[in-house]
Design a protein around this motif. Structure first.
Motif, PDB file in Angstrom:
ATOM      1  N   GLN A 148      -5.909  -6.949   6.247  1.00 18.08           N
ATOM      2  CA  GLN A 148      -6.560  -6.146   7.279  1.00 18.08           C
ATOM      3  C   GLN A 148      -6.287  -4.662   7.010  1.00 18.08           C
ATOM      4  N   ILE A 155      -5.455  -7.076  13.797  1.00 18.51           N
ATOM      5  CA  ILE A 155      -4.084  -7.357  13.372  1.00 18.51           C
ATOM      6  C   ILE A 155      -3.297  -8.000  14.506  1.00 18.51           C
ATOM      7  N   THR A 167      -1.428  -5.414   5.330  1.00 15.23           N
ATOM      8  CA  THR A 167      -2.317  -4.298   5.637  1.00 15.23           C
ATOM      9  C   THR A 167      -2.314  -3.251   4.535  1.00 15.23           C
TER      10      THR A 167
END
Length: 297
Positions: A148, A155, A167
Protein backbone atom coordinates in the motif's frame (compact mmCIF):
# COMPACT_ATOMS: atom_id res chain seq x y z
CA UNK A 1 -58.62 78.23 -16.72
CA UNK A 2 -61.26 75.91 -18.06
CA UNK A 3 -58.55 73.97 -19.90
CA UNK A 4 -56.64 73.45 -16.66
CA UNK A 5 -59.76 72.18 -14.93
CA UNK A 6 -60.33 69.75 -17.77
CA UNK A 7 -56.82 68.39 -17.49
CA UNK A 8 -57.20 67.90 -13.74
CA UNK A 9 -60.49 66.01 -14.19
CA UNK A 10 -58.97 63.84 -16.92
CA UNK A 11 -56.06 62.93 -14.69
CA UNK A 12 -58.43 62.08 -11.84
CA UNK A 13 -60.45 59.87 -14.17
CA UNK A 14 -57.33 57.93 -15.17
CA UNK A 15 -56.32 57.40 -11.57
CA UNK A 16 -59.80 56.27 -10.47
CA UNK A 17 -60.78 54.05 -13.38
CA UNK A 18 -57.95 53.23 -15.78
CA UNK A 19 -54.76 52.81 -13.74
CA UNK A 20 -56.21 50.32 -11.23
CA UNK A 21 -57.15 48.10 -14.14
CA UNK A 22 -53.63 48.27 -15.53
CA UNK A 23 -52.17 47.43 -12.13
CA UNK A 24 -54.60 44.54 -11.66
CA UNK A 25 -53.69 43.12 -15.05
CA UNK A 26 -49.99 43.21 -14.17
CA UNK A 27 -50.61 41.43 -10.88
CA UNK A 28 -52.58 38.64 -12.57
CA UNK A 29 -49.91 37.88 -15.17
CA UNK A 30 -46.45 38.60 -13.72
CA UNK A 31 -43.33 37.82 -15.71
CA UNK A 32 -42.09 34.28 -14.99
CA UNK A 33 -38.47 34.58 -13.87
CA UNK A 34 -36.57 31.49 -12.69
CA UNK A 35 -33.20 32.06 -11.09
CA UNK A 36 -30.47 29.73 -12.32
CA UNK A 37 -28.20 28.22 -9.68
CA UNK A 38 -24.67 27.27 -10.68
CA UNK A 39 -23.03 24.36 -8.88
CA UNK A 40 -19.25 24.71 -9.04
CA UNK A 41 -17.29 21.45 -9.28
CA UNK A 42 -13.79 20.45 -10.35
CA UNK A 43 -13.13 17.47 -12.63
CA UNK A 44 -9.60 16.10 -12.94
CA UNK A 45 -8.50 13.44 -15.42
CA UNK A 46 -9.21 10.63 -12.94
CA UNK A 47 -12.02 8.45 -14.38
CA UNK A 48 -13.93 8.55 -11.08
CA UNK A 49 -14.33 12.31 -11.54
CA UNK A 50 -16.08 11.82 -14.87
CA UNK A 51 -18.33 9.21 -13.27
CA UNK A 52 -19.19 11.49 -10.33
CA UNK A 53 -20.03 14.38 -12.64
CA UNK A 54 -22.31 12.06 -14.60
CA UNK A 55 -24.05 10.93 -11.39
CA UNK A 56 -24.47 14.57 -10.38
CA UNK A 57 -26.11 15.30 -13.74
CA UNK A 58 -28.54 12.44 -13.08
CA UNK A 59 -29.41 14.03 -9.72
CA UNK A 60 -30.05 17.38 -11.41
CA UNK A 61 -32.70 15.72 -13.60
CA UNK A 62 -34.78 15.27 -10.43
CA UNK A 63 -33.92 18.30 -8.35
CA UNK A 64 -36.35 21.20 -8.02
CA UNK A 65 -35.11 24.45 -9.53
CA UNK A 66 -32.84 25.37 -12.41
CA UNK A 67 -29.41 24.02 -11.51
CA UNK A 68 -26.45 23.97 -13.89
CA UNK A 69 -22.90 22.70 -13.45
CA UNK A 70 -19.94 25.03 -13.71
CA UNK A 71 -16.97 22.70 -14.25
CA UNK A 72 -13.30 23.60 -13.85
CA UNK A 73 -10.58 21.12 -14.79
CA UNK A 74 -7.73 21.96 -12.45
CA UNK A 75 -5.32 19.10 -11.57
CA UNK A 76 -5.77 19.57 -7.82
CA UNK A 77 -5.33 17.10 -4.99
CA UNK A 78 -8.12 15.87 -2.73
CA UNK A 79 -6.77 18.05 0.06
CA UNK A 80 -6.90 21.13 -2.14
CA UNK A 81 -10.45 20.27 -3.25
CA UNK A 82 -11.55 20.13 0.39
CA UNK A 83 -9.95 23.51 0.98
CA UNK A 84 -11.84 25.00 -1.97
CA UNK A 85 -15.11 23.58 -0.69
CA UNK A 86 -14.54 25.04 2.76
CA UNK A 87 -13.60 28.43 1.26
CA UNK A 88 -16.80 28.52 -0.83
CA UNK A 89 -14.82 28.29 -4.07
CA UNK A 90 -16.61 25.03 -4.93
CA UNK A 91 -20.09 23.76 -4.15
CA UNK A 92 -19.84 19.97 -4.53
CA UNK A 93 -17.02 17.42 -4.44
CA UNK A 94 -16.75 13.64 -4.09
CA UNK A 95 -14.45 11.19 -2.39
CA UNK A 96 -14.25 7.86 -0.61
CA UNK A 97 -15.70 8.51 2.81
CA UNK A 98 -14.63 7.86 6.38
CA UNK A 99 -15.58 9.11 9.82
CA UNK A 100 -13.01 11.91 9.80
CA UNK A 101 -14.07 13.52 6.53
CA UNK A 102 -17.76 13.21 7.45
CA UNK A 103 -17.05 15.26 10.58
CA UNK A 104 -15.30 17.92 8.50
CA UNK A 105 -17.70 18.19 5.53
CA UNK A 106 -21.40 17.51 4.98
CA UNK A 107 -21.86 14.10 3.30
CA UNK A 108 -24.71 13.14 1.03
CA UNK A 109 -24.95 9.55 2.21
CA UNK A 110 -25.90 7.99 -1.09
CA UNK A 111 -23.12 5.61 -2.26
CA UNK A 112 -22.53 6.67 -5.87
CA UNK A 113 -20.59 3.48 -6.67
CA UNK A 114 -22.88 1.16 -4.70
CA UNK A 115 -19.87 0.23 -2.56
CA UNK A 116 -17.92 -1.08 -5.57
CA UNK A 117 -14.85 0.88 -4.45
CA UNK A 118 -14.57 -1.50 -1.49
CA UNK A 119 -14.20 -4.57 -3.72
CA UNK A 120 -10.46 -5.15 -3.92
CA UNK A 121 -8.73 -7.53 -6.28
CA UNK A 122 -4.99 -8.03 -6.51
CA UNK A 123 -2.20 -7.12 -8.89
CA UNK A 124 0.39 -9.89 -8.59
CA UNK A 125 3.43 -11.40 -10.20
CA UNK A 126 1.81 -14.14 -12.33
CA UNK A 127 4.30 -16.65 -10.92
CA UNK A 128 2.43 -16.29 -7.60
CA UNK A 129 -0.96 -17.37 -8.96
CA UNK A 130 -0.43 -20.97 -7.86
CA UNK A 131 -0.03 -19.79 -4.24
CA UNK A 132 -3.28 -17.84 -4.44
CA UNK A 133 -5.02 -20.87 -5.93
CA UNK A 134 -4.42 -22.63 -2.60
CA UNK A 135 -6.07 -19.90 -0.51
CA UNK A 136 -9.29 -21.31 0.94
CA UNK A 137 -9.63 -19.67 4.36
CA UNK A 138 -8.94 -16.29 5.87
CA UNK A 139 -6.07 -17.89 7.78
CA UNK A 140 -4.55 -18.79 4.40
CA UNK A 141 -4.91 -15.18 3.29
CA UNK A 142 -3.13 -14.00 6.43
CA UNK A 143 -0.01 -15.78 5.22
CA UNK A 144 0.23 -13.23 2.40
CA UNK A 145 1.64 -9.69 2.47
CA UNK A 146 0.02 -6.69 0.81
CA UNK A 147 1.48 -3.46 -0.58
CA UNK A 148 0.00 0.00 0.00
CA UNK A 149 1.02 3.62 -0.43
CA UNK A 150 2.10 5.41 2.75
CA UNK A 151 -0.83 7.24 4.32
CA UNK A 152 -3.54 5.41 2.36
CA UNK A 153 -6.71 4.77 4.43
CA UNK A 154 -6.75 1.13 3.30
CA UNK A 155 -3.74 0.45 5.52
CA UNK A 156 -5.85 0.78 8.68
CA UNK A 157 -8.51 -1.50 7.21
CA UNK A 158 -6.05 -4.25 6.26
CA UNK A 159 -4.07 -4.06 9.49
CA UNK A 160 -7.18 -4.02 11.69
CA UNK A 161 -8.12 -7.31 10.04
CA UNK A 162 -4.68 -8.76 10.90
CA UNK A 163 -3.25 -8.67 7.40
CA UNK A 164 0.42 -7.80 6.86
CA UNK A 165 0.97 -4.50 5.05
CA UNK A 166 4.17 -3.18 3.48
CA UNK A 167 4.20 0.49 2.49
CA UNK A 168 6.16 2.86 0.29
CA UNK A 169 5.89 6.60 -0.19
CA UNK A 170 5.98 6.33 -3.99
CA UNK A 171 2.94 4.96 -5.81
CA UNK A 172 4.90 3.73 -8.87
CA UNK A 173 7.23 1.72 -6.64
CA UNK A 174 4.35 -0.56 -5.64
CA UNK A 175 4.25 -2.13 -9.09
CA UNK A 176 7.99 -2.83 -9.11
CA UNK A 177 7.86 -4.15 -5.55
CA UNK A 178 5.12 -6.69 -6.25
CA UNK A 179 6.90 -7.77 -9.43
CA UNK A 180 10.12 -8.24 -7.44
CA UNK A 181 8.48 -10.20 -4.62
CA UNK A 182 8.78 -7.54 -1.88
CA UNK A 183 5.15 -8.37 -1.06
CA UNK A 184 2.66 -10.84 -2.49
CA UNK A 185 -0.22 -8.68 -3.72
CA UNK A 186 -1.16 -5.10 -4.44
CA UNK A 187 -4.90 -4.72 -3.65
CA UNK A 188 -6.69 -2.42 -6.08
CA UNK A 189 -10.25 -1.23 -6.46
CA UNK A 190 -12.02 -3.35 -9.04
CA UNK A 191 -12.17 -0.31 -11.33
CA UNK A 192 -8.40 0.20 -11.39
CA UNK A 193 -6.01 -2.67 -12.19
CA UNK A 194 -6.40 -3.15 -15.95
CA UNK A 195 -5.84 0.51 -16.69
CA UNK A 196 -2.80 0.53 -14.41
CA UNK A 197 -1.29 -2.56 -16.02
CA UNK A 198 -1.92 -1.23 -19.53
CA UNK A 199 0.07 1.86 -18.54
CA UNK A 200 3.05 -0.34 -17.54
CA UNK A 201 3.47 -2.88 -20.35
CA UNK A 202 7.15 -3.36 -19.45
CA UNK A 203 6.24 -5.06 -16.17
CA UNK A 204 5.19 -8.74 -16.22
CA UNK A 205 2.21 -8.34 -13.88
CA UNK A 206 -1.29 -9.82 -13.85
CA UNK A 207 -4.62 -9.58 -12.05
CA UNK A 208 -5.11 -12.42 -9.56
CA UNK A 209 -7.89 -14.73 -10.79
CA UNK A 210 -9.92 -16.02 -7.83
CA UNK A 211 -10.15 -13.81 -4.74
CA UNK A 212 -11.72 -10.50 -3.70
CA UNK A 213 -11.53 -8.50 -0.47
CA UNK A 214 -14.84 -6.86 0.41
CA UNK A 215 -15.27 -3.97 2.82
CA UNK A 216 -17.74 -1.14 3.05
CA UNK A 217 -16.22 1.96 1.46
CA UNK A 218 -18.81 4.56 0.46
CA UNK A 219 -18.09 7.06 -2.32
CA UNK A 220 -20.21 10.13 -1.58
CA UNK A 221 -20.89 13.64 -2.78
CA UNK A 222 -19.96 16.29 -0.20
CA UNK A 223 -20.95 19.91 0.28
CA UNK A 224 -19.99 22.57 2.80
CA UNK A 225 -21.60 22.25 6.26
CA UNK A 226 -23.01 25.72 5.54
CA UNK A 227 -25.22 24.31 2.77
CA UNK A 228 -27.56 21.73 4.37
CA UNK A 229 -30.41 22.66 2.00
CA UNK A 230 -28.27 21.76 -1.02
CA UNK A 231 -27.28 18.44 0.59
CA UNK A 232 -30.91 17.60 1.31
CA UNK A 233 -32.02 18.51 -2.21
CA UNK A 234 -29.31 16.41 -3.87
CA UNK A 235 -29.97 13.44 -1.59
CA UNK A 236 -33.70 13.54 -2.33
CA UNK A 237 -32.98 13.79 -6.06
CA UNK A 238 -30.64 10.79 -6.01
CA UNK A 239 -33.16 8.75 -4.03
CA UNK A 240 -35.84 9.57 -6.59
CA UNK A 241 -33.52 8.66 -9.46
CA UNK A 242 -32.83 5.32 -7.76
CA UNK A 243 -36.53 4.65 -7.12
CA UNK A 244 -37.40 5.32 -10.75
CA UNK A 245 -34.55 3.17 -12.12
CA UNK A 246 -32.65 6.08 -13.65
CA UNK A 247 -29.66 5.81 -11.32
CA UNK A 248 -29.18 2.08 -11.90
CA UNK A 249 -29.46 2.71 -15.62
CA UNK A 250 -26.59 5.16 -15.32
CA UNK A 251 -24.51 2.95 -13.00
CA UNK A 252 -24.70 -0.26 -15.01
CA UNK A 253 -24.60 1.59 -18.33
CA UNK A 254 -21.33 3.39 -17.63
CA UNK A 255 -18.47 1.84 -19.60
CA UNK A 256 -16.11 1.99 -16.63
CA UNK A 257 -18.54 0.03 -14.42
CA UNK A 258 -19.57 -2.44 -17.10
CA UNK A 259 -15.94 -3.16 -18.02
CA UNK A 260 -14.93 -3.64 -14.39
CA UNK A 261 -17.81 -6.02 -13.62
CA UNK A 262 -17.22 -7.99 -16.81
CA UNK A 263 -13.44 -8.33 -16.58
CA UNK A 264 -13.26 -8.96 -12.84
CA UNK A 265 -15.84 -11.76 -12.76
CA UNK A 266 -16.73 -10.69 -9.21
CA UNK A 267 -19.60 -13.11 -8.76
CA UNK A 268 -17.24 -16.05 -9.40
CA UNK A 269 -14.55 -14.93 -6.96
CA UNK A 270 -14.19 -16.11 -3.39
CA UNK A 271 -15.05 -13.12 -1.16
CA UNK A 272 -13.23 -12.31 2.06
CA UNK A 273 -15.26 -9.73 4.05
CA UNK A 274 -13.24 -7.23 6.10
CA UNK A 275 -14.33 -4.79 8.79
CA UNK A 276 -13.72 -1.09 8.12
CA UNK A 277 -12.85 0.60 11.46
CA UNK A 278 -13.03 4.11 9.96
CA UNK A 279 -16.63 3.70 8.78
CA UNK A 280 -19.09 6.26 10.13
CA UNK A 281 -21.87 4.96 12.37
CA UNK A 282 -24.31 6.84 10.12
CA UNK A 283 -23.47 4.82 7.02
CA UNK A 284 -26.83 3.69 5.54
CA UNK A 285 -25.96 0.00 5.48
CA UNK A 286 -29.57 -1.17 5.49
CA UNK A 287 -30.90 1.05 2.70
CA UNK A 288 -32.41 -1.16 -0.01
CA UNK A 289 -30.82 -0.65 -3.39
CA UNK A 290 -27.88 1.40 -2.13
CA UNK A 291 -25.28 -1.38 -2.20
CA UNK A 292 -24.05 -3.83 -4.80
CA UNK A 293 -24.66 -7.49 -3.95
CA UNK A 294 -22.49 -10.18 -5.49
CA UNK A 295 -25.40 -12.58 -5.74
CA UNK A 296 -27.33 -10.10 -7.87
CA UNK A 297 -24.64 -9.84 -10.56
Amino acid sequence: MRWNVYLKKSALFLVRYCLPGIVATASVAPLAVTAQTMLRVNQTEHPLDAYAVGALRVALEYIEGDYQLEITQDPITQTRAIERLEADQMDVMWLASNREVEEQLLPIRFPLLKGLLGYRIFIINPASQSRFNRVETFADLQQMSFGQGAGWPDIAILESNNLEVITTSKYDNLFYMVEGGRFDAFPRGVLEPWTELAARPDLPLAVEENLVLVYTLPFYLFVSPDKPELAQALHAALDQALAEGRFNEYFYGTNMIDDALTRSGLKDRQPFPLQNPSLSEQTPLEREGYWLKLESL
